[in-house]
Design an enzyme around this catalytic site. Structure first.
Site: not given
Ligand code: NOJ
Length: 469
Positions: A163, A374
């Site tokens: 990200e 994710e």
């Molecule tokens: C994306 C991130 O990569 C992760 O670290 C985070 O906890 C989640 N989003 C949820 O916000």
């Protein structure tokens, strides 16, 4: 339809959010170790000093993953655990720890899927300009090579960065992540370019090693849609996608930056410093990506902005993704819509937006291999008679897995799905209140682990390869 045998059902975590042991066994200090301790930065001052103590309890955790039938575990390596000051001596104890994690996974046949950078930068590098400094690029490439050499015999799936849009925009525009800088577009664009460059050079090195694994990057996948058919809002959504999507996906997958954004940042004086050689490296690396990782939680609903930029809200809620504020450049605003559903943290729940976004992605970038790295629901899980009844999470993942299934039927090349997260963990800014896991951690009772309802549900889905979905 069943998901094919080579489709990986997984779940994910990140070093800072689970490990703890922040100063043990020679680990260096990370930017998050420092930032989270600045008063007011995180919910109730929570930090990753202990997190959920995965560092000491990884065996127990991986055993639970195996019991769930997990086929792959996506975790990240903490750079300061491997190279404490970012660019100096390698810490053998750090190597040893990840060797143990990897071997423990392999013992159960769980495929380790490793992220090299999930936001915890060695503080020494942060103080030297972090991702705005080219020295960080060189240091990252060296760190990646150390990892390939130490773990590459057993790790065959690598993600360079997690990200980029989040750590760069929250770091240099919203000021909500380290280094906490507010509204500096010049630094923001510089940092993104430096990350793309580090990614490109890492890919080139990885391929030279002939370890025959896969390597790619994980991006936020949050496609923007206009709230209606009005031209001004449709343009706002176009602009949002150029800055939020094309700026990130084009250099990786096409090897060049989008013209539309280049023109605007040139006019504003935000063009990063780059050399022809760097641009050439980014171009050459485009064909070396084996996949793209997508983190999908929600789409964006967009209108033309009419508010002053100063209202670009920088409070914790909005900086972690809730709609309702102007973009940093004042062109568009994200909004909440009456007819949509939202989580407790104001994130829209939209499997339809997921599917639509995947179609848009294919149109623009062709048939690249995709892993959903994710996807999940942040919630405060109800506990009824001692059982963690996370029904909304089951529903959320079910709907999104159905979207994945439809996408695959349409020929979109998705090869795995990683729920966020495998275990309840530390949210960067929201403490432990926001839960995502299949495994519950009892903060009132020695961080004891407990299986949630979703644990059994996901186990069934994996076992039956999603046939019932
Ligand atoms: C994306 C991130 O990569 C992760 O670290 C985070 O906890 C989640 N989003 C949820 O916000």
């Amino acid at each position: 339809m069943k998901f094919s045998k080579d489709f990986l059902f997984g779940a994910a975590s990140a070093s800072y959010q689970v490990e703890g042991a922040w100063n043990e066994d020679g680990k260096g200090v990370s930017n998050w170790d420092v930032f989270s301790k600045i008063p007011g930065k995180t919910f109730e001052g929570t930090n990753g000093d202990i997190a959920v103590d995965h560092y000491h309890r990884y065996k127990e955790d991986i055993k639970l993953m195996a019991e769930m039938g997990l086929e792959s575990y996506r975790f990240s390596i903490s750079w300061p655990r491997i190279i404490p000051n970012g660019d100096g001596k390698v810490n053998d104890k750090g190597i040893e720890f990840y060797n143990s994690i990897i071997d423990e996974c392999l013992k159960y046949g769980i495929v380790p899927f490793v992220t090299l950078y999930h936001w915890d930068l060695p503080q020494v590098l942060e103080e030297d300009g972090g991702w705005t400094n080219k020295k960080t690029v060189d240091a990252f490439v060296r760190y990646a090579n150390v990892c390939f050499k130490a773990f590459g015999d057993r790790v065959k799936h690598w993600i360079t960065f997690n990200e980029t849009i989040v750590f760069c925009s929250l770091g240099y525009l919203a000021g909500a992540h380290p280094p906490g800088i507010i509204n500096d577009p010049k630094k923001y664009f510089q940092s993104t370019h430096n990350v793309f460059l580090a990614h490109a050079r890492t890919l080139k090195d990885y391929k030279k090693l002939k370890q025959f694994g896969e390597i790619g990057i994980t991006h936020v996948f949050s496609p923007a849609f206009s709230v209606n058919e009005k031209e001004e809002n449709k343009f706002a959504a176009y602009h949002a996608n150029e800055f939020g999507l094309s700026w990130y996906y084009d250099p990786i997958l096409l090897g060049s930056y989008p013209e539309y954004v280049l023109k605007i940042i040139e006019e504003k004086g935000w063009t990063p410093q780059w050399t022809d050689e760097e641009i050439e490296d980014i171009k050459e690396a485009a064909s070396l990506n084996d996949f793209i990782g997508l983190n999908y939680y929600q789409p964006q609903r967009v209108i033309k902005n009419t508010e002053p930029i100063e209202n670009a809200s920088r409070d914790r809620e909005s900086s972690t993704g809730a709609a309702g504020s102007p973009s940093f450049d004042g062109v568009y605003s994200t909004v909440k819509m009456e007819d949509k559903k939202y989580t407790k943290w104001g994130w829209e729940i939209s499997p339809e937006g997921f599917l639509e976004g995947l179609r848009i992605l294919r149109k623009r970038y062709g048939d690249i291999k995709i892993y959903i790295t994710e996807n999940g629901l942040g919630d405060e899980d109800p506990i009824i008679d001692g059982e963690i009844m996370d029904v909304p999470r089951i529903k959320y993942i079910e709907e999104h897995l159905k979207a994945v299934k439809t996408a695959i039927k349409e020929g979109i090349h998705i090869k795995g799905y990683y729920a966020w997260s495998v275990i309840d963990l530390l949210s960067w800014l929201n403490g432990f209140k926001k839960q995502y896991g299949f495994i519950y951690v009892d903060h009132k009772d020695n961080l004891n682990r407990k299986k949630k309802l979703s644990f059994y549900w996901y186990k069934h889905i994996i076992k039956t390869r999603g046939e019932d979905l």
